[in-house]
Design a protein around this motif. Sequence first.
Motif, short mmCIF file in Angstrom:
data_model
loop_
_atom_site.label_atom_id
_atom_site.label_comp_id
_atom_site.label_asym_id
_atom_site.label_seq_id
_atom_site.Cartn_x
_atom_site.Cartn_y
_atom_site.Cartn_z
N THR A 21 -27.12 40.77 8.51
CA THR A 21 -27.09 41.78 7.54
C THR A 21 -26.90 43.01 7.81
O THR A 21 -26.89 43.92 6.95
CB THR A 21 -28.58 41.53 7.07
OG1 THR A 21 -29.46 41.68 8.06
CG2 THR A 21 -28.92 40.19 6.48
N ALA A 22 -26.55 43.11 9.10
CA ALA A 22 -26.20 44.74 9.58
C ALA A 22 -24.89 45.16 9.20
O ALA A 22 -24.15 44.48 9.11
CB ALA A 22 -26.22 44.96 11.18
N ARG A 23 -25.12 46.55 8.85
CA ARG A 23 -23.76 47.12 8.30
C ARG A 23 -22.84 47.10 9.37
O ARG A 23 -22.90 47.24 10.52
CB ARG A 23 -23.82 48.56 7.90
CG ARG A 23 -24.96 48.86 6.65
CD ARG A 23 -24.81 50.13 6.19
NE ARG A 23 -24.74 51.28 7.28
CZ ARG A 23 -25.35 51.94 7.70
NH1 ARG A 23 -26.53 52.02 7.34
NH2 ARG A 23 -24.84 52.76 8.65
N LYS A 24 -21.30 46.78 9.05
CA LYS A 24 -20.50 46.55 9.96
C LYS A 24 -20.07 47.87 10.71
O LYS A 24 -19.61 48.22 12.12
CB LYS A 24 -19.18 46.26 9.57
CG LYS A 24 -19.38 44.66 8.58
CD LYS A 24 -19.64 43.72 10.00
CE LYS A 24 -19.82 42.46 9.24
NZ LYS A 24 -20.77 41.54 9.84
N GLU A 25 -20.21 49.03 9.95
CA GLU A 25 -20.04 50.37 10.32
C GLU A 25 -21.00 50.80 11.29
O GLU A 25 -20.74 51.22 12.41
CB GLU A 25 -20.08 51.49 9.38
CG GLU A 25 -19.04 51.55 8.22
CD GLU A 25 -19.60 50.35 7.17
OE1 GLU A 25 -20.89 50.31 6.83
OE2 GLU A 25 -19.00 49.81 6.57
N TYR A 26 -22.30 50.51 11.16
CA TYR A 26 -23.22 50.57 12.42
C TYR A 26 -22.98 49.85 13.47
O TYR A 26 -23.00 50.23 14.49
CB TYR A 26 -24.81 50.23 11.88
CG TYR A 26 -25.70 50.24 12.86
CD1 TYR A 26 -26.29 51.46 13.19
CD2 TYR A 26 -26.21 49.40 13.29
CE1 TYR A 26 -27.15 51.75 14.20
CE2 TYR A 26 -27.46 49.17 14.51
CZ TYR A 26 -27.54 50.60 14.78
OH TYR A 26 -28.71 50.75 15.60
#
Length: 68
Positions: free
Chosen positions: A39-44
């Motif tokens: 669920t983590a943002r790909k940008e992060y």
Amino acid sequence: MLKFVKGPLESIDGVEIYPIISLLIFFFFFTALFWWVFTARKEYIRDVSNLPLELNNDQEGHNNQKTD
């Protein structure tokens, strides 16, 4: 080898709960980690993965002064 571990533990009342607790902690930790990874943002993830490779201006200036 097992008798050295099993023998003293048999004399403790309620010791059977500790393996269950450790299994639950293990299960919940890795379930939460698995959930966070998906669920983590790909940008992060991309920004954090590039952190060791990026140099900021302070480090570049310090490195240039050292080599001159």
